[in-house]
Design a protein around this motif. Structure first.
Motif, PDB file in Angstrom:
ATOM      1  N   UNK A   1      -4.847  -1.107  -3.830  1.00 55.38           N
ATOM      2  CA  UNK A   1      -3.522  -0.512  -3.921  1.00 55.38           C
ATOM      3  C   UNK A   1      -3.448   0.943  -3.484  1.00 55.38           C
ATOM      4  N   UNK A   2      -4.556   1.493  -3.040  1.00 52.45           N
ATOM      5  CA  UNK A   2      -4.567   2.900  -2.657  1.00 52.45           C
ATOM      6  C   UNK A   2      -3.775   3.158  -1.377  1.00 52.45           C
ATOM      7  N   UNK A   3      -3.858   2.262  -0.415  1.00 54.62           N
ATOM      8  CA  UNK A   3      -3.097   2.436   0.817  1.00 54.62           C
ATOM      9  C   UNK A   3      -1.603   2.499   0.530  1.00 54.62           C
ATOM     10  N   UNK A   4      -1.135   1.662  -0.376  1.00 55.24           N
ATOM     11  CA  UNK A   4       0.264   1.643  -0.763  1.00 55.24           C
ATOM     12  C   UNK A   4       0.650   2.980  -1.415  1.00 55.24           C
ATOM     13  N   UNK A   5      -0.179   3.482  -2.306  1.00 53.47           N
ATOM     14  CA  UNK A   5       0.116   4.755  -2.973  1.00 53.47           C
ATOM     15  C   UNK A   5       0.128   5.912  -1.978  1.00 53.47           C
ATOM     16  N   UNK A   6      -0.823   5.916  -1.056  1.00 55.94           N
ATOM     17  CA  UNK A   6      -0.867   6.981  -0.061  1.00 55.94           C
ATOM     18  C   UNK A   6       0.356   6.942   0.857  1.00 55.94           C
TER      19      UNK A   6
END
Length: 192
Positions: free
Chosen positions: A123-128
């Motif tokens: 989910x890090x790509x989404x948060x970034x």
């Protein structure tokens, strides 16, 4: 039971499994990139240069090149973010850069998001991307373009679609890497 009737129990891929209770949760914080982050950013990016077609670069990017890029983006006031673990490890980064050098394009940027291999699928790509969009709006930018490889970048295509990017075109056979021709999918999001 016949041998052909027996099917081994299937398990979910790691990114769909619930974390084991003894495994610490995936934690990070986001902040603006700083010069001290550039060696880590370079390592993340160069992993993709050497191992994938998500970037069309074929040679590793040098630290000098990253310092030049960082200074240029800082001078323009362009968002450049990193995600950092509680232990200070850079897990990924996101930035926008001018789409074209001509003055009329000054409100249009191209985004880039790269995650360290251990941070993918969490989910890090989404948060970034969410934070990058907000920072881009705050910087007065109006349009974001994503140029995504047409092979091996399905997760990136899906991520951008989720955030309202629309496909605006394709270019076939414009890149050659790992002994094969590659194309691109262009996507765009208005920040108005």
């Amino acid at each position: 039971m016949l041998e052909e009737e027996y099917q081994p129990r299937r398990t979910l891929p790691p990114h769909l499994r619930k974390p084991a209770s003894d495994e610490p949760p995936f934690e990070y914080s986001m902040r603006d990139a700083k010069p001290a982050d550039l060696p880590h950013i370079r390592e993340i990016y160069n992993y993709y240069v050497a191992n994938s077609t998500v970037t069309f670069d074929t040679e590793p990017m040098t630290l000098r090149a990253w310092k030049t890029k960082y200074a240029y983006l800082a001078k323009l006031g362009m968002p450049f973010l990193v995600a950092e673990s509680p232990r200070g490890i850079i897990l990924g980064y996101a930035l926008v850069a001018p789409w074209k050098q001509k003055r009329a394009y000054r409100f249009t940027v191209e985004n880039s998001i790269y995650l360290g291999p251990a941070a993918a699928g969490k989910g890090l790509g989404q948060a970034l991307l969410a934070e990058l969009i907000e920072k881009s709006k705050a910087a007065g930018l109006k349009e974001i373009i994503a140029v995504i490889a047409d092979q091996g970048a399905g997760a990136s295509l899906h991520l951008h679609e989720k955030f309202g990017f629309k496909e605006i075109g394709r270019m076939g056979r414009v890149g050659y890497k790992f002994d094969r021709w590659l194309g691109t999918v262009m996507m765009q999001k208005s920040l108005k």
